[in-house]
Each structure stands twice: as structure tokens, then as C-alpha cells.
Design a protein around this motif. Structure first.
Motif, PDB file in Angstrom:
ATOM      1  N   GLN A 126       0.805  -1.219   0.000  1.00 40.38           N
ATOM      2  CA  GLN A 126       0.000   0.000   0.000  1.00 40.38           C
ATOM      3  C   GLN A 126       0.835   1.264   0.000  1.00 40.38           C
ATOM      4  O   GLN A 126       0.333   2.356  -0.106  1.00 40.38           O
ATOM      5  N   GLY A 127       2.115   1.153   0.144  1.00 34.43           N
ATOM      6  CA  GLY A 127       2.938   2.361   0.153  1.00 34.43           C
ATOM      7  C   GLY A 127       4.399   1.999   0.120  1.00 34.43           C
ATOM      8  O   GLY A 127       4.789   0.857   0.288  1.00 34.43           O
ATOM      9  N   THR A 128       5.232   3.004  -0.107  1.00 36.41           N
ATOM     10  CA  THR A 128       6.664   2.782  -0.140  1.00 36.41           C
ATOM     11  C   THR A 128       7.348   4.094   0.157  1.00 36.41           C
ATOM     12  O   THR A 128       6.743   5.149   0.070  1.00 36.41           O
ATOM     13  N   SER A 129       8.584   4.029   0.535  1.00 35.55           N
ATOM     14  CA  SER A 129       9.310   5.242   0.851  1.00 35.55           C
ATOM     15  C   SER A 129       9.918   5.828  -0.404  1.00 35.55           C
ATOM     16  O   SER A 129       9.887   5.233  -1.468  1.00 35.55           O
ATOM     17  N   GLY A 130      10.510   7.011  -0.269  1.00 39.41           N
ATOM     18  CA  GLY A 130      11.175   7.626  -1.417  1.00 39.41           C
ATOM     19  C   GLY A 130      10.392   8.796  -1.941  1.00 39.41           C
ATOM     20  O   GLY A 130       9.222   8.971  -1.639  1.00 39.41           O
ATOM     21  N   LEU A 131      11.048   9.622  -2.739  1.00 40.92           N
ATOM     22  CA  LEU A 131      10.431  10.836  -3.256  1.00 40.92           C
ATOM     23  C   LEU A 131      10.261  10.741  -4.752  1.00 40.92           C
ATOM     24  O   LEU A 131      11.050  10.106  -5.453  1.00 40.92           O
ATOM     25  N   ALA A 132       9.216  11.386  -5.242  1.00 38.90           N
ATOM     26  CA  ALA A 132       8.997  11.419  -6.687  1.00 38.90           C
ATOM     27  C   ALA A 132      10.027  12.320  -7.349  1.00 38.90           C
ATOM     28  O   ALA A 132      10.598  13.204  -6.728  1.00 38.90           O
ATOM     29  N   LEU A 133      10.252  12.089  -8.610  1.00 42.14           N
ATOM     30  CA  LEU A 133      11.245  12.853  -9.343  1.00 42.14           C
ATOM     31  C   LEU A 133      10.668  14.147  -9.876  1.00 42.14           C
ATOM     32  O   LEU A 133       9.502  14.220 -10.240  1.00 42.14           O
ATOM     33  N   SER A 134      11.509  15.155  -9.955  1.00 41.75           N
ATOM     34  CA  SER A 134      11.094  16.393 -10.596  1.00 41.75           C
ATOM     35  C   SER A 134      11.166  16.216 -12.106  1.00 41.75           C
ATOM     36  O   SER A 134      11.756  15.261 -12.618  1.00 41.75           O
ATOM     37  N   GLU A 135      10.583  17.148 -12.839  1.00 42.08           N
ATOM     38  CA  GLU A 135      10.617  17.085 -14.299  1.00 42.08           C
ATOM     39  C   GLU A 135      12.055  17.134 -14.799  1.00 42.08           C
ATOM     40  O   GLU A 135      12.431  16.417 -15.730  1.00 42.08           O
ATOM     41  N   ALA A 136      12.859  17.976 -14.172  1.00 42.03           N
ATOM     42  CA  ALA A 136      14.248  18.084 -14.605  1.00 42.03           C
ATOM     43  C   ALA A 136      14.995  16.773 -14.377  1.00 42.03           C
ATOM     44  O   ALA A 136      15.800  16.343 -15.202  1.00 42.03           O
ATOM     45  N   THR A 137      14.714  16.127 -13.257  1.00 43.66           N
ATOM     46  CA  THR A 137      15.370  14.853 -12.980  1.00 43.66           C
ATOM     47  C   THR A 137      14.949  13.802 -13.985  1.00 43.66           C
ATOM     48  O   THR A 137      15.748  12.992 -14.446  1.00 43.66           O
ATOM     49  N   ARG A 138      13.673  13.810 -14.338  1.00 46.49           N
ATOM     50  CA  ARG A 138      13.199  12.852 -15.333  1.00 46.49           C
ATOM     51  C   ARG A 138      13.936  13.057 -16.665  1.00 46.49           C
ATOM     52  O   ARG A 138      14.306  12.106 -17.351  1.00 46.49           O
ATOM     53  N   ASN A 139      14.124  14.321 -17.016  1.00 47.94           N
ATOM     54  CA  ASN A 139      14.789  14.594 -18.289  1.00 47.94           C
ATOM     55  C   ASN A 139      16.236  14.133 -18.295  1.00 47.94           C
ATOM     56  O   ASN A 139      16.809  13.855 -19.346  1.00 47.94           O
ATOM     57  N   GLU A 140      16.846  14.073 -17.108  1.00 49.35           N
ATOM     58  CA  GLU A 140      18.225  13.613 -17.027  1.00 49.35           C
ATOM     59  C   GLU A 140      18.354  12.157 -17.454  1.00 49.35           C
ATOM     60  O   GLU A 140      19.435  11.688 -17.800  1.00 49.35           O
ATOM     61  N   ILE A 141      17.221  11.447 -17.402  1.00 49.00           N
ATOM     62  CA  ILE A 141      17.237  10.047 -17.800  1.00 49.00           C
ATOM     63  C   ILE A 141      17.682   9.899 -19.255  1.00 49.00           C
ATOM     64  O   ILE A 141      18.299   8.910 -19.633  1.00 49.00           O
ATOM     65  N   LEU A 142      17.356  10.886 -20.046  1.00 49.74           N
ATOM     66  CA  LEU A 142      17.681  10.825 -21.465  1.00 49.74           C
ATOM     67  C   LEU A 142      19.178  11.023 -21.716  1.00 49.74           C
ATOM     68  O   LEU A 142      19.643  10.932 -22.834  1.00 49.74           O
ATOM     69  N   HIS A 143      19.920  11.342 -20.659  1.00 51.29           N
ATOM     70  CA  HIS A 143      21.356  11.529 -20.770  1.00 51.29           C
ATOM     71  C   HIS A 143      22.046  10.651 -19.735  1.00 51.29           C
ATOM     72  O   HIS A 143      21.508  10.365 -18.679  1.00 51.29           O
ATOM     73  N   ALA A 144      23.242  10.236 -20.031  1.00 55.29           N
ATOM     74  CA  ALA A 144      24.051   9.452 -19.092  1.00 55.29           C
ATOM     75  C   ALA A 144      23.285   8.252 -18.558  1.00 55.29           C
ATOM     76  O   ALA A 144      23.293   7.984 -17.358  1.00 55.29           O
ATOM     77  N   MET A 145      22.631   7.511 -19.441  1.00 55.17           N
ATOM     78  CA  MET A 145      21.832   6.375 -19.014  1.00 55.17           C
ATOM     79  C   MET A 145      22.716   5.134 -18.871  1.00 55.17           C
ATOM     80  O   MET A 145      22.813   4.310 -19.768  1.00 55.17           O
ATOM     81  N   THR A 146      23.373   5.026 -17.733  1.00 52.91           N
ATOM     82  CA  THR A 146      24.129   3.816 -17.425  1.00 52.91           C
ATOM     83  C   THR A 146      23.179   2.819 -16.784  1.00 52.91           C
ATOM     84  O   THR A 146      22.101   3.181 -16.288  1.00 52.91           O
ATOM     85  N   PRO A 147      23.561   1.526 -16.753  1.00 58.52           N
ATOM     86  CA  PRO A 147      22.697   0.543 -16.078  1.00 58.52           C
ATOM     87  C   PRO A 147      22.391   0.912 -14.635  1.00 58.52           C
ATOM     88  O   PRO A 147      21.268   0.728 -14.171  1.00 58.52           O
ATOM     89  N   ALA A 148      23.372   1.454 -13.912  1.00 57.92           N
ATOM     90  CA  ALA A 148      23.148   1.811 -12.508  1.00 57.92           C
ATOM     91  C   ALA A 148      22.127   2.936 -12.388  1.00 57.92           C
ATOM     92  O   ALA A 148      21.236   2.908 -11.527  1.00 57.92           O
ATOM     93  N   VAL A 149      22.258   3.954 -13.274  1.00 54.08           N
ATOM     94  CA  VAL A 149      21.305   5.069 -13.257  1.00 54.08           C
ATOM     95  C   VAL A 149      19.909   4.565 -13.607  1.00 54.08           C
ATOM     96  O   VAL A 149      18.916   4.928 -12.960  1.00 54.08           O
ATOM     97  N   ALA A 150      19.828   3.709 -14.630  1.00 56.36           N
ATOM     98  CA  ALA A 150      18.533   3.181 -15.057  1.00 56.36           C
ATOM     99  C   ALA A 150      17.861   2.406 -13.935  1.00 56.36           C
ATOM    100  O   ALA A 150      16.663   2.549 -13.697  1.00 56.36           O
ATOM    101  N   GLU A 151      18.629   1.583 -13.229  1.00 63.16           N
ATOM    102  CA  GLU A 151      18.041   0.797 -12.137  1.00 63.16           C
ATOM    103  C   GLU A 151      17.572   1.687 -11.005  1.00 63.16           C
ATOM    104  O   GLU A 151      16.514   1.445 -10.405  1.00 63.16           O
ATOM    105  N   ALA A 152      18.335   2.743 -10.701  1.00 62.37           N
ATOM    106  CA  ALA A 152      17.932   3.659  -9.632  1.00 62.37           C
ATOM    107  C   ALA A 152      16.641   4.382 -10.001  1.00 62.37           C
ATOM    108  O   ALA A 152      15.723   4.500  -9.175  1.00 62.37           O
ATOM    109  N   ARG A 153      16.540   4.852 -11.250  1.00 62.91           N
ATOM    110  CA  ARG A 153      15.334   5.545 -11.683  1.00 62.91           C
ATOM    111  C   ARG A 153      14.148   4.580 -11.715  1.00 62.91           C
ATOM    112  O   ARG A 153      13.019   4.948 -11.406  1.00 62.91           O
ATOM    113  N   GLN A 154      14.428   3.353 -12.088  1.00 62.71           N
ATOM    114  CA  GLN A 154      13.358   2.365 -12.129  1.00 62.71           C
ATOM    115  C   GLN A 154      12.801   2.110 -10.731  1.00 62.71           C
ATOM    116  O   GLN A 154      11.587   2.001 -10.543  1.00 62.71           O
ATOM    117  N   ARG A 155      13.666   2.039  -9.736  1.00 60.50           N
ATOM    118  CA  ARG A 155      13.187   1.835  -8.361  1.00 60.50           C
ATOM    119  C   ARG A 155      12.288   2.989  -7.923  1.00 60.50           C
ATOM    120  O   ARG A 155      11.277   2.789  -7.248  1.00 60.50           O
TER     121      ARG A 155
END
Length: 439
Positions: free
Chosen positions: A330-359
Motif C-alpha cells: 500500500q505504500g513505499t518510501s522515497g520521493l517522486a522525481l522532478s521534471e528536470a530529474t526525469r529529463n536527465e534520464i535521457l542523458h548518461a543512461m548507465t545501467p546503474a542510473v537506469a536501475e535507480a530511476r526504475q526503483r
């Protein structure tokens, strides 16, 4: 203002949400209470002593209003010489965005939305405030069924010295009352005219006065009678008559917010109607943004999957993750991403970054922030396909959680298609694994 700036040692800016006539609005993290908020900062070129006084007066007046149909004000202060206002961060969709995708709304939904607007305006007017910029873009609808008036950026206190000079036109022409266009003093009836223009647009699918230019719209507002809605198909007579009175040239003919609310005959299931409209809008966007499976994915195999458990995804696991089973978290910890953070996904997409964003995206899904999750998973899946490949485990996990989002939004067929997309890749890997064993 730079992201990651901390205001008052408490509010960490995460990204810009938008801008208006008085300043900019940011998504921020309230570190003291561990919640996300909207932080509005006045434009630096307007931050004189008079404007700071006006801004503080506005904030204190809004903070006195405790009503579900007005945005909640949490805090006010100064960052250097620049005033800021901290408000609740709303999820959902604004009425303007909804009307762009669905121009004419069912009259029961129109009654529900207009009733929420009336209730909010009644509370605002009782507190001695004019909104002065009522328009679809400033009406927010949430998945909980709330109608929320927001952006009181040019609000005006009725019980204080006027801060806007006579003759200065402030507002959006299509929703401005004739007396305001003529430079006359506004009143509560001014907001009621704007309400009428919003209801007209919801019913007719078009604004009461259109034009190729602002001057043409303003001329029509002053000179022409509003086109009648009575007799139009799918427009109830009582709503047509109410809109006609709200858009009357003579302000004294317009009903008050309380009178309009009574005449709207708000349906008893108003919250459910609004919640479903918002969910349907999000569902449509999710189906569109997630898109069909790329052709190269079908029948492909995941590198390294041969070493994994063959039972990649059971029906029970899908049901739990999609919220279709009582065991779903029913819930989980952590904060939602800002729009700017989401856009960073399109750059420097390493496996570690991708897994962190996926979590983080999974956390959004589990706590019910589906609008944010849809946007993030759409960007994340596209970036993972481009950077890691279409059959990389992280890419497939994004596709899987897209299916979970779709399932929670009621888009069953599209959800099944996403799960099938992942299963097709898994089946291909299993087939390769079995073939290798037979050789």
C-alpha cells in the motif's frame, strides 16, 4: 533559480513547474515534514516593498481559507528580498488540459466541476478575496475527485486599498467580464462571469467569444451578446439559462456563487464522476505514451536470462504488482522525481542510473502516484531502449511496470499487451536455453 536551491533551510527546489504573471512555481521537498510541495516565488523585478506587502497580505488571506475546493497554503516567507508562498502540490489534471482532449463534457460532469468551482469561489469571496483569473487552466481536478481553484497570483483583497490601477486590464480576455475590460472596478460578480465562461466552454466545446486576436475577443466581450446555449443538443435548459445569467453584461443580473451552486443541482456522485474523468484522461495518455511493443522485441531473448529462474513472471506476481490482489503493498518510501530529474534520464543512461530511476518509478506506482509514474516510465523505457537495448532486463522491467500502471488505471487489454511483450522475450530466452541443453 537553480535547482537544488534550499529555501529557508527547509524547502529544496526539485524543478520548475511553471510560470505566471507574478512569478514562477517550483516543485520542492519540505525537508521538515518530508513531503513535496509547490513553492511560488515572486518575480525578482516585481519584488519591491509594495509588492512584498501585497504578496504577504495575499498569502495571509489565502491561509485563512480552509476549504477543499481551494488550494491549501502551508507557509510564506522571504528568500533574501524575494517573497515566496508554499502550497499543496496537486496531482491530477487541470480543466484546460482535459478540455483540449475532450472538448465537450457530459452535463453531469459539468455540474460536478462547476459545483466545486462555485463552492471554492463562495469560500474565497466570504474571506474577502477576488480570484480575478478564473479560467480552465486554474481549475485542477484530482484523482480523489476534488475540484481545486488555484493560482491566486493576481488575487485582490476586497477590504484593502486597491493594488491594481484603474484602467489596467489584468486577466485572460476570453474569461474577462465586460466591466473589467472597460477598466471598471471588479467585484465578486467578476469571478462569476468567468465561471459562466468556463461552464459555457465545458458544455459547448468552445469559448463563448472566439476571435483571431485579443482585440477581436475584447470587442466581442464588450459589444456582443453571448451565443445562446438553450436549444442546443445535449445541453440541459437549466444549465443554459444559468450560463446566460452568469454571462450577463450587467453585473447585477449575475447570481452569486451560492445561488449558482444551488441551481447547478450537483449530482450526489460528483466526486466519483470527477475521479473517473481524471483517471480516464490519465489512462488515455498512458496507453498513448507507452505505445505498442517495438517489432524487434518480439521473440528476442534477454542476455543472461538463461541463468535466471525459468518462472520469470507468474500470474500471481502480476496480480500483486498491479494492485489486483490483497497482498499488494500500500505504500513505499522515497520521493517522486522532478521534471528536470526525469529529463536527465535521457542523458548518461548507465545501467546503474537506469536501475535507480526504475526503483523510484516503482515507488510511485506502489504509492498511487500514477500520473508521475506514467511520465517517468514512458521516458525511462525510451531511454533504456536507446541506451541499453530493447531486451535489456532494466528495459523489460520498465515495460512490465508500464503494464502495472495500465492495469491499475483499468486499461486491461493494454496491460496484458505489455505483460505479453515481456513474456515473449522471456519465452524466447527459455526456448534458447532448452535448445542449448538438448545439443
Amino acid at each position: 533559480m537553480a535547482e537544488q536551491t534550499v529555501i529557508a533551510g527547509r524547502y529544496q527546489l526539485l524543478g520548475r513547474l511553471g510560470s505566471g504573471g507574478m512569478g514562477e512555481v517550483y516543485e520542492a521537498l519540505d525537508a521538515a515534514l518530508e513531503r513535496r510541495v509547490a513553492l511560488k516565488m515572486i518575480r525578482s523585478d516585481l519584488a519591491g516593498s509594495d509588492m512584498r506587502e501585497r504578496f504577504g497580505r495575499e498569502a495571509r488571506a489565502l491561509a485563512r481559507i480552509a476549504h477543499p475546493n481551494t488550494v491549501v497554503v502551508h507557509d510564506v516567507g522571504l528568500h533574501g528580498d524575494v517573497p515566496y508562498l508554499v502550497m499543496e502540490l496537486l496531482e491530477g489534471v487541470d480543466l484546460r488540459s482535459l478540455l483540449e482532449r475532450r472538448p465537450q463534457l457530459p452535463h453531469a460532469l459539468v455540474r460536478a466541476v462547476a459545483a466545486g468551482m462555485c463552492s471554492g469561489l463562495a469560500a474565497v469571496h466570504d474571506a474577502g478575496i477576488l480570484h480575478r483569473d478564473v479560467k480552465p487552466g486554474n481549475v485542477h481536478l484530482t484523482r480523489a475527485g476534488r475540484v481545486v481553484l488555484q493560482d491566486f497570483g493576481i488575487a485582490h483583497l476586497l477590504d484593502t486599498t486597491r493594488q491594481t490601477a484603474t484602467g489596467v486590464v489584468v486577466g485572460t480576455p476570453s474569461y474577462m467580464a465586460p466591466e473589467v475590460v472597460r477598466g471598471e472596478a471588479p467585484g465578486t460578480y467578476t469571478d462569476l462571469y468567468a465561471l459562466g465562461a468556463c461552464v459555457y466552454e465545458m458544455l459547448a466545446g468552445e469559448q463563448p467569444f472566439g476571435g483571431a486576436s485579443m482585440v477581436e475577443v475584447i470587442f466581442k466581450v464588450i459589444q456582443e451578446e453571448v451565443p445562446r446555449l438553450r436549444g442546443r443538443r445535449r445541453v440541459p435548459d437549466d444549465l443554459a439559462d444559468l450560463v446566460q445569467e452568469l454571462l450577463a453584461k450587467d453585473p447585477t443580473w449575475r447570481p452569486t456563487a451560492a445561488e449558482a451552486l444551488e441551481r447547478l443541482r450537483c449530482p450526489p456522485n460528483a466526486a466519483e464522476l470527477i475521479a473517473e474523468a481524471v483517471t480516464e484522461d490519465l489512462r488515455t495518455r498512458a496507453v498513448r505514451d507507452f505505445g505498442p511493443a517495438p517489432a524487434e522485441v518480439v521473440g528476442a531473448s534477454v542476455p543472461g536470462l538463461a541463468e535466471a529462474d525459468p518462472d520469470v513472471m507468474t500470474t500471481a506476481q502480476v496480480s500483486v504488482a498491479a494492485g489486483l490482489d490483497s497482498r499488494s503493498p500500500q505504500g513505499t518510501s522515497g520521493l517522486a522525481l522532478s521534471e528536470a530529474t526525469r529529463n536527465e534520464i535521457l542523458h548518461a543512461m548507465t545501467p546503474a542510473v537506469a536501475e535507480a530511476r526504475q526503483r523510484e518509478a516503482v515507488g510511485m506506482v506502489l504509492r498511487g502516484s500514477l500520473e508521475e509514474a506514467v511520465g517517468l516510465l514512458s521516458r525511462l523505457a525510451d531511454a533504456c531502449r536507446a541506451s541499453l537495448g530493447p531486451v535489456h532486463p532494466t528495459t523489460l522491467a520498465c515495460v512490465y511496470w508500464q503494464g502495472v500502471c495500465l492495469a491499475r488505471l483499468g486499461a486491461g487489454d493494454s496491460a496484458v499487451a505489455k505483460f505479453a511483450e515481456v513474456s515473449a522475450v522471456a519465452d524466447g530466452s527459455l526456448a534458447e536455453r532448452r535448445a542449448a541443453r538438448l545439443e
